[in-house]
Write a protein that holds these residues in place. Structure first.
Motif, PDB file in Angstrom:
ATOM      1  N   PRO A  86       0.821  -1.212   0.000  1.00 50.85           N
ATOM      2  CA  PRO A  86       0.000   0.000   0.000  1.00 50.85           C
ATOM      3  C   PRO A  86       0.857   1.265   0.000  1.00 50.85           C
ATOM      4  CG  PRO A  86      -0.071  -1.089   2.136  1.00 50.85           C
ATOM      5  CD  PRO A  86       0.733  -1.951   1.240  1.00 50.85           C
ATOM      6  N   ILE A  87       0.239   2.351  -0.432  1.00 57.91           N
ATOM      7  CA  ILE A  87       0.912   3.651  -0.427  1.00 57.91           C
ATOM      8  C   ILE A  87       0.025   4.669   0.273  1.00 57.91           C
ATOM      9  CG2 ILE A  87       2.232   3.191  -2.534  1.00 57.91           C
ATOM     10  CD1 ILE A  87       0.237   4.996  -4.007  1.00 57.91           C
ATOM     11  N   ILE A  88       0.652   5.729   0.765  1.00 56.58           N
ATOM     12  CA  ILE A  88      -0.054   6.885   1.307  1.00 56.58           C
ATOM     13  C   ILE A  88       0.146   8.010   0.300  1.00 56.58           C
ATOM     14  CG2 ILE A  88      -0.140   8.596   3.159  1.00 56.58           C
ATOM     15  CD1 ILE A  88      -0.989   5.987   4.229  1.00 56.58           C
ATOM     16  N   ARG A  89      -0.962   8.546  -0.208  1.00 60.32           N
ATOM     17  CA  ARG A  89      -0.907   9.644  -1.169  1.00 60.32           C
ATOM     18  C   ARG A  89      -1.939  10.691  -0.762  1.00 60.32           C
ATOM     19  NH1 ARG A  89      -0.136   8.386  -6.819  1.00 60.32           N
ATOM     20  NH2 ARG A  89      -0.993   6.435  -6.124  1.00 60.32           N
ATOM     21  N   ASN A  90      -1.457  11.897  -0.491  1.00 61.65           N
ATOM     22  CA  ASN A  90      -2.334  13.010  -0.126  1.00 61.65           C
ATOM     23  C   ASN A  90      -3.310  12.654   0.989  1.00 61.65           C
ATOM     24  OD1 ASN A  90      -1.074  14.535  -2.130  1.00 61.65           O
ATOM     25  ND2 ASN A  90      -2.557  13.924  -3.665  1.00 61.65           N
ATOM     26  N   GLY A  91      -2.825  11.943   2.000  1.00 59.40           N
ATOM     27  CA  GLY A  91      -3.660  11.606   3.139  1.00 59.40           C
ATOM     28  C   GLY A  91      -4.597  10.437   2.929  1.00 59.40           C
ATOM     29  N   ARG A  92      -4.451   9.721   1.814  1.00 60.16           N
ATOM     30  CA  ARG A  92      -5.299   8.565   1.532  1.00 60.16           C
ATOM     31  C   ARG A  92      -4.446   7.310   1.418  1.00 60.16           C
ATOM     32  NH1 ARG A  92      -6.604  12.104  -2.369  1.00 60.16           N
ATOM     33  NH2 ARG A  92      -5.837  10.709  -3.981  1.00 60.16           N
ATOM     34  N   LEU A 102       9.563  14.981   3.314  1.00 50.08           N
ATOM     35  CA  LEU A 102       9.391  14.433   1.976  1.00 50.08           C
ATOM     36  C   LEU A 102       8.387  15.255   1.174  1.00 50.08           C
ATOM     37  CD1 LEU A 102       9.245  10.634   2.844  1.00 50.08           C
ATOM     38  CD2 LEU A 102      10.992  11.746   1.440  1.00 50.08           C
ATOM     39  N   GLN A 103       7.270  15.567   1.801  1.00 50.73           N
ATOM     40  CA  GLN A 103       6.245  16.347   1.121  1.00 50.73           C
ATOM     41  C   GLN A 103       6.768  17.732   0.756  1.00 50.73           C
ATOM     42  OE1 GLN A 103       3.228  15.854   4.211  1.00 50.73           O
ATOM     43  NE2 GLN A 103       1.925  14.933   2.635  1.00 50.73           N
ATOM     44  N   ARG A 104       7.525  18.336   1.637  1.00 50.53           N
ATOM     45  CA  ARG A 104       8.047  19.679   1.380  1.00 50.53           C
ATOM     46  C   ARG A 104       9.114  19.673   0.289  1.00 50.53           C
ATOM     47  NH1 ARG A 104       6.680  23.895   4.377  1.00 50.53           N
ATOM     48  NH2 ARG A 104       8.763  24.786   4.578  1.00 50.53           N
ATOM     49  N   CYS A 105       9.656  18.504  -0.016  1.00 50.66           N
ATOM     50  CA  CYS A 105      10.610  18.373  -1.123  1.00 50.66           C
ATOM     51  C   CYS A 105       9.919  18.014  -2.434  1.00 50.66           C
ATOM     52  CB  CYS A 105      11.656  17.315  -0.794  1.00 50.66           C
ATOM     53  SG  CYS A 105      12.820  17.837   0.460  1.00 50.66           S
ATOM     54  N   GLY A 106       8.622  17.717  -2.389  1.00 48.99           N
ATOM     55  CA  GLY A 106       7.879  17.423  -3.604  1.00 48.99           C
ATOM     56  C   GLY A 106       7.408  15.988  -3.748  1.00 48.99           C
ATOM     57  N   VAL A 107       7.618  15.154  -2.739  1.00 46.20           N
ATOM     58  CA  VAL A 107       7.189  13.757  -2.809  1.00 46.20           C
ATOM     59  C   VAL A 107       5.678  13.698  -2.589  1.00 46.20           C
ATOM     60  CG1 VAL A 107       7.376  11.494  -1.699  1.00 46.20           C
ATOM     61  CG2 VAL A 107       9.422  12.875  -2.074  1.00 46.20           C
ATOM     62  N   ASP A 108       4.978  12.982  -3.482  1.00 43.83           N
ATOM     63  CA  ASP A 108       3.522  12.857  -3.416  1.00 43.83           C
ATOM     64  C   ASP A 108       3.059  11.655  -2.618  1.00 43.83           C
ATOM     65  OD1 ASP A 108       2.993  14.962  -5.379  1.00 43.83           O
ATOM     66  OD2 ASP A 108       3.816  13.543  -6.818  1.00 43.83           O
ATOM     67  N   ALA A 109       3.840  10.569  -2.665  1.00 45.42           N
ATOM     68  CA  ALA A 109       3.388   9.309  -2.095  1.00 45.42           C
ATOM     69  C   ALA A 109       4.557   8.565  -1.465  1.00 45.42           C
ATOM     70  CB  ALA A 109       2.756   8.439  -3.181  1.00 45.42           C
ATOM     71  N   VAL A 110       4.219   7.695  -0.514  1.00 48.98           N
ATOM     72  CA  VAL A 110       5.216   6.868   0.164  1.00 48.98           C
ATOM     73  C   VAL A 110       4.702   5.433   0.178  1.00 48.98           C
ATOM     74  CG1 VAL A 110       6.413   6.430   2.337  1.00 48.98           C
ATOM     75  CG2 VAL A 110       5.982   8.770   1.626  1.00 48.98           C
ATOM     76  N   GLU A 111       5.558   4.491  -0.206  1.00 45.23           N
ATOM     77  CA  GLU A 111       5.214   3.076  -0.100  1.00 45.23           C
ATOM     78  C   GLU A 111       5.428   2.649   1.343  1.00 45.23           C
ATOM     79  OE1 GLU A 111       7.384   0.662  -2.855  1.00 45.23           O
ATOM     80  OE2 GLU A 111       6.562   1.715  -4.579  1.00 45.23           O
ATOM     81  N   VAL A 112       4.406   2.028   1.921  1.00 50.29           N
ATOM     82  CA  VAL A 112       4.463   1.577   3.311  1.00 50.29           C
ATOM     83  C   VAL A 112       4.558   0.062   3.306  1.00 50.29           C
ATOM     84  CG1 VAL A 112       3.287   1.583   5.533  1.00 50.29           C
ATOM     85  CG2 VAL A 112       3.098   3.572   4.018  1.00 50.29           C
ATOM     86  N   LYS A 113       5.696  -0.452   3.737  1.00 49.23           N
ATOM     87  CA  LYS A 113       5.914  -1.906   3.703  1.00 49.23           C
ATOM     88  C   LYS A 113       5.111  -2.640   4.769  1.00 49.23           C
ATOM     89  CE  LYS A 113      10.566  -1.535   1.871  1.00 49.23           C
ATOM     90  NZ  LYS A 113      10.500  -1.908   0.540  1.00 49.23           N
ATOM     91  N   ASP A 114       4.955  -2.034   5.941  1.00 50.19           N
ATOM     92  CA  ASP A 114       4.242  -2.673   7.047  1.00 50.19           C
ATOM     93  C   ASP A 114       2.825  -2.106   7.121  1.00 50.19           C
ATOM     94  OD1 ASP A 114       3.341  -3.832   9.366  1.00 50.19           O
ATOM     95  OD2 ASP A 114       5.013  -3.158  10.609  1.00 50.19           O
TER      96      ASP A 114
END
Length: 186
Positions: free
Chosen positions: A2-8, A118-130
């Motif tokens: 799963p990923i987290i993107r813009n709070g979702r 990360l967001q302040r550098c321009g990253v939109d999404a993060v992959e969450v392994k756990d």
């Protein structure tokens, strides 16, 4: 994963071309390739797939894909260790200098405390392994609203910052009288 993107919380739709039989994929399948794969097969990938992502290791030069950003929908930045910040620089280069408008995703050893940066550098999404940490990651997205220094815009989210934002600055500035703020400018 799963990923987290813009709070979702979302499922990862991207498929690694290296880990899948290319013959089983359709044109509409969003694919991920490494930098070497992209450089070697750029024309073929553009001709055969509608959505393309390039995975950059933290030692890869962002400039190698600078001329191809119009053909790339997402860039996935790899964090091999949480204390290796080269991917932060890659994200800033992509957004600020190269004007990349697509998705920038962080993967690897990223911790929740880094999410705001990360967001302040321009990253939109993060992959969450756990998957057990998804709620914690989502809370990290909403943690702060006030900032002391300029950076890239962050998508709006419900703030958990308890400070009133009546002067337009938020954060610690909300607690300071306007006259004191003016004196800090000198």
């Amino acid at each position: 994963m799963p990923i987290i993107r813009n709070g979702r919380i979302e499922e990862n739709a991207w498929v690694s071309l290296a880990e899948t039989d290319a013959g089983a994929l359709s044109r509409e399948t969003p694919i991920v390739v490494g930098l070497a794969e992209w450089v070697a097969g750029r024309e073929t990938l553009i001709a055969n797939f509608d959505r393309r992502a390039v995975r950059l290791e933290n030692a890869d030069a962002v400039e190698e894909i600078a001329d191809d950003l119009d053909f790339i929908d997402a860039v996935i930045l790899v964090f091999p260790k949480f204390n290796d910040g080269r991917a932060f620089s890659q994200a800033r280069l992509l957004r600020d200098r190269l004007g990349f408008k697509g998705e920038i995703r962080a993967t690897g050893h990223v911790i929740q405390d880094q999410f705001l940066f990360l967001q302040r550098c321009g990253v939109d999404a993060v992959e969450v392994k756990d998957g057990k940490l998804l709620d914690a990651w989502n809370r990290a997205h909403k943690r702060f609203k006030g900032f002391y220094q300029p950076a890239l815009a962050i998508p709006e989210a419900e703030s958990e910052d308890k400070v009133a934002r009546n002067d337009g600055f938020g954060g610690a500035y909300s607690r300071v009288e306007p006259a004191v703020l003016a004196s800090w400018a000198y």
